[in-house]
Motif scaffolding. Structure first.
Motif, mmCIF file in Angstrom:
data_model
loop_
_atom_site.group_PDB
_atom_site.id
_atom_site.type_symbol
_atom_site.label_atom_id
_atom_site.label_comp_id
_atom_site.label_asym_id
_atom_site.label_seq_id
_atom_site.Cartn_x
_atom_site.Cartn_y
_atom_site.Cartn_z
ATOM 1 N N CYS A 106 0.843 -1.199 0.000
ATOM 2 C CA CYS A 106 0.000 0.000 0.000
ATOM 3 C C CYS A 106 0.876 1.247 0.000
ATOM 4 O O CYS A 106 2.042 1.210 0.417
ATOM 5 C CB CYS A 106 -0.902 0.025 1.237
ATOM 6 S SG CYS A 106 -2.194 -1.227 1.256
ATOM 7 N N THR A 107 0.315 2.354 -0.431
ATOM 8 C CA THR A 107 1.054 3.608 -0.375
ATOM 9 C C THR A 107 1.231 4.038 1.082
ATOM 10 O O THR A 107 0.539 3.538 1.985
ATOM 11 C CB THR A 107 0.308 4.712 -1.132
ATOM 12 O OG1 THR A 107 -0.916 5.011 -0.430
ATOM 13 C CG2 THR A 107 -0.001 4.293 -2.563
ATOM 14 N N ALA A 108 2.144 4.968 1.311
ATOM 15 C CA ALA A 108 2.371 5.469 2.664
ATOM 16 C C ALA A 108 1.096 6.072 3.249
ATOM 17 O O ALA A 108 0.788 5.888 4.435
ATOM 18 C CB ALA A 108 3.494 6.500 2.659
ATOM 19 N N THR A 109 0.335 6.772 2.412
ATOM 20 C CA THR A 109 -0.920 7.370 2.873
ATOM 21 C C THR A 109 -1.934 6.296 3.236
ATOM 22 O O THR A 109 -2.623 6.392 4.267
ATOM 23 C CB THR A 109 -1.507 8.281 1.784
ATOM 24 O OG1 THR A 109 -0.583 9.344 1.525
ATOM 25 C CG2 THR A 109 -2.834 8.880 2.237
ATOM 26 N N GLU A 110 -2.026 5.254 2.408
ATOM 27 C CA GLU A 110 -2.956 4.168 2.697
ATOM 28 C C GLU A 110 -2.587 3.442 3.990
ATOM 29 O O GLU A 110 -3.454 3.090 4.804
ATOM 30 C CB GLU A 110 -2.980 3.178 1.531
ATOM 31 C CG GLU A 110 -3.668 3.717 0.282
ATOM 32 C CD GLU A 110 -3.493 2.805 -0.916
ATOM 33 O OE1 GLU A 110 -4.296 2.915 -1.858
ATOM 34 O OE2 GLU A 110 -2.548 1.974 -0.921
ATOM 35 N N GLN A 111 -1.296 3.230 4.201
ATOM 36 C CA GLN A 111 -0.855 2.574 5.429
ATOM 37 C C GLN A 111 -1.195 3.421 6.650
ATOM 38 O O GLN A 111 -1.650 2.900 7.678
ATOM 39 C CB GLN A 111 0.644 2.292 5.371
ATOM 40 C CG GLN A 111 1.023 1.227 4.357
ATOM 41 C CD GLN A 111 2.486 0.828 4.445
ATOM 42 O OE1 GLN A 111 3.027 0.624 5.525
ATOM 43 N NE2 GLN A 111 3.143 0.731 3.298
ATOM 44 N N ALA A 112 -0.962 4.727 6.550
ATOM 45 C CA ALA A 112 -1.272 5.622 7.665
ATOM 46 C C ALA A 112 -2.762 5.633 7.963
ATOM 47 O O ALA A 112 -3.177 5.638 9.136
ATOM 48 C CB ALA A 112 -0.772 7.024 7.357
ATOM 49 N N ASP A 113 -3.581 5.619 6.930
ATOM 50 C CA ASP A 113 -5.037 5.637 7.114
ATOM 51 C C ASP A 113 -5.538 4.365 7.800
ATOM 52 O O ASP A 113 -6.553 4.388 8.510
ATOM 53 C CB ASP A 113 -5.743 5.803 5.765
ATOM 54 C CG ASP A 113 -5.578 7.196 5.176
ATOM 55 O OD1 ASP A 113 -5.193 8.117 5.928
ATOM 56 O OD2 ASP A 113 -5.827 7.360 3.966
ATOM 57 N N GLN A 114 -4.842 3.265 7.576
ATOM 58 C CA GLN A 114 -5.267 1.986 8.155
ATOM 59 C C GLN A 114 -4.624 1.690 9.507
ATOM 60 O O GLN A 114 -4.938 0.673 10.133
ATOM 61 C CB GLN A 114 -4.945 0.848 7.181
ATOM 62 C CG GLN A 114 -5.746 0.912 5.891
ATOM 63 C CD GLN A 114 -5.269 -0.084 4.855
ATOM 64 O OE1 GLN A 114 -5.719 -1.228 4.816
ATOM 65 N NE2 GLN A 114 -4.333 0.351 4.018
ATOM 66 N N LEU A 115 -3.739 2.585 9.956
ATOM 67 C CA LEU A 115 -3.039 2.332 11.214
ATOM 68 C C LEU A 115 -3.982 2.179 12.406
ATOM 69 O O LEU A 115 -3.792 1.263 13.218
ATOM 70 C CB LEU A 115 -2.012 3.440 11.471
ATOM 71 C CG LEU A 115 -1.157 3.273 12.724
ATOM 72 C CD1 LEU A 115 -0.396 1.949 12.684
ATOM 73 C CD2 LEU A 115 -0.177 4.446 12.873
ATOM 74 N N PRO A 116 -5.002 3.043 12.570
ATOM 75 C CA PRO A 116 -5.902 2.847 13.725
ATOM 76 C C PRO A 116 -6.559 1.474 13.743
ATOM 77 O O PRO A 116 -6.666 0.834 14.806
ATOM 78 C CB PRO A 116 -6.937 3.964 13.540
ATOM 79 C CG PRO A 116 -6.223 5.022 12.762
ATOM 80 C CD PRO A 116 -5.340 4.267 11.812
ATOM 81 N N GLU A 117 -7.000 0.990 12.578
ATOM 82 C CA GLU A 117 -7.618 -0.332 12.515
ATOM 83 C C GLU A 117 -6.611 -1.422 12.855
ATOM 84 O O GLU A 117 -6.920 -2.375 13.581
ATOM 85 C CB GLU A 117 -8.203 -0.575 11.128
ATOM 86 C CG GLU A 117 -8.949 -1.894 11.001
ATOM 87 C CD GLU A 117 -9.502 -2.127 9.611
ATOM 88 O OE1 GLU A 117 -10.405 -2.969 9.483
ATOM 89 O OE2 GLU A 117 -9.032 -1.472 8.658
ATOM 90 N N LEU A 118 -5.388 -1.282 12.351
ATOM 91 C CA LEU A 118 -4.344 -2.263 12.625
ATOM 92 C C LEU A 118 -4.020 -2.306 14.112
ATOM 93 O O LEU A 118 -3.884 -3.387 14.697
ATOM 94 C CB LEU A 118 -3.093 -1.918 11.812
ATOM 95 C CG LEU A 118 -1.842 -2.756 12.097
ATOM 96 C CD1 LEU A 118 -2.128 -4.241 11.869
ATOM 97 C CD2 LEU A 118 -0.683 -2.288 11.221
#
Length: 304
Positions: A106-118
């Motif tokens: 995933c892009t850096a932005t996508e990874q950051a957006d999914q961090l709370p769920e992770l």
């Protein structure tokens, strides 16, 4: 000592293993990239998608069925194990395929957006009820830990006398013995802070073992499953997540839940030495010089 080479698997061997558990007719058998120690293939059968993994490592996959049931029972999206066995000297495991691709892609932005769920998933996984199980370290097929204490597990994990993949690991040419010895002494000193805490530990929480559709986390796979301090998983994620501040996100998430984590800093240092020293010897064995140098620098920056 040469770098580890993944086993080469003939098509007939793959089809035989699949047929033994699921019947004939597997189609679209395709190698899957990723995985440093296993040969992995995807396939389709009767309208469903699966993964089959092969490994020549001792005890590979023997706990996967137990862990799959445990995590799925607690709502963690881990693939369902539908078959395990041996093919000659190789172990194999067949699992239902979870849709998505590796989070690392995933892009850096996508990874950051999914961090709370992770972070939420990681917290839930590390705090599942362990029932009447006991022991620390590697989880056995019956759900029990292998060692009586965390320290005993650490000592066995880095013992000079080992068989299999880590046999003779202190003689790896690229591994600096003095560096390994210093990090091990630091690990033992901080392990006392990790000792009292016993939880489910995935053991290899990295963006390569987390699946995503680009917007949501779809699942978590693989692992070196053990009982111990859950901060070992956070340390792994910290070491493998680049610029993402996973530690701060984890602390904020737990604060919102009203969860107090005693001795957090000391336990994180102990967890980082545990995962970091393991990473150091792995990079040395695989011949990954840049990764080795970066890990060595990180380890010597701890507790300074």
């Amino acid at each position: 000592m040469t770098a580890h080479v993944k086993p080469l698997i003939a098509a007939a061997e793959i089809e035989s293993a699949i047929g033994h558990h699921l019947g004939e007719g597997a189609a679209a058998i395709t190698p899957v990239s990723g995985g440093n120690l296993s040969s992995v293939f995807s396939f389709e059968l009767q309208g469903k998608e699966y993964i089959i993994k092969f490994s020549e490592l001792e005890h590979a996959y023997e706990t996967e069925a137990y862990v799959s049931e445990l995590l799925r029972k607690h709502g963690i999206p881990f693939p369902r194990c539908v078959g395990q066995g041996k093919s000659g000297i190789r172990a194999y495991s067949i699992l239902e395929r979870i849709p998505g691709h590796n989070l690392v892609d995933c892009t850096a932005t996508e990874q950051a957006d999914q961090l709370p769920e992770l972070i939420g998933m990681l917290t839930a996984m590390n705090r599942i009820e362990l029932g009447e199980t006991g022991g620390y370290g590697w989880i056995k097929p019956d759900g029990m830990g292998t060692y009586p204490t965390w320290k005993a597990y650490v000592e066995a994990f880095f013992s000079e006398e080992q068989t299999g993949f880590w046999e003779g690991w202190l003689e790896i040419p690229a591994l600096e013995k003095d560096v390994a010895a210093e990090c091990y002494e630091r690990l033992l000193a901080y392990a006392a802070f990790n000792e009292p805490h016993r939880h489910f530990v995935h053991g290899d929480v990295s963006p390569w073992n987390i699946l995503s559709d680009g917007r949501r986390i779809t699942g978590i796979i693989d692992g070196n499953f053990a009982y111990g301090d859950f901060l070992v998983d956070l340390a792994t994620l910290k070491l493998m997540s680049g610029e993402l501040d996973v530690v701060q996100a984890y602390r904020e998430h737990n604060e919102r839940l009203g969860i107090y984590i005693p001795d957090f800093n000391e336990r994180m240092i102990g967890a980082c030495y545990f995962k970091g020293l393991d990473g150091l010897r792995f990079f040395a064995k695989m011949g990954w010089d840049d990764a080795y140098r970066n890990m060595r620098k990180f380890l010597f920056s701890l507790a300074n």
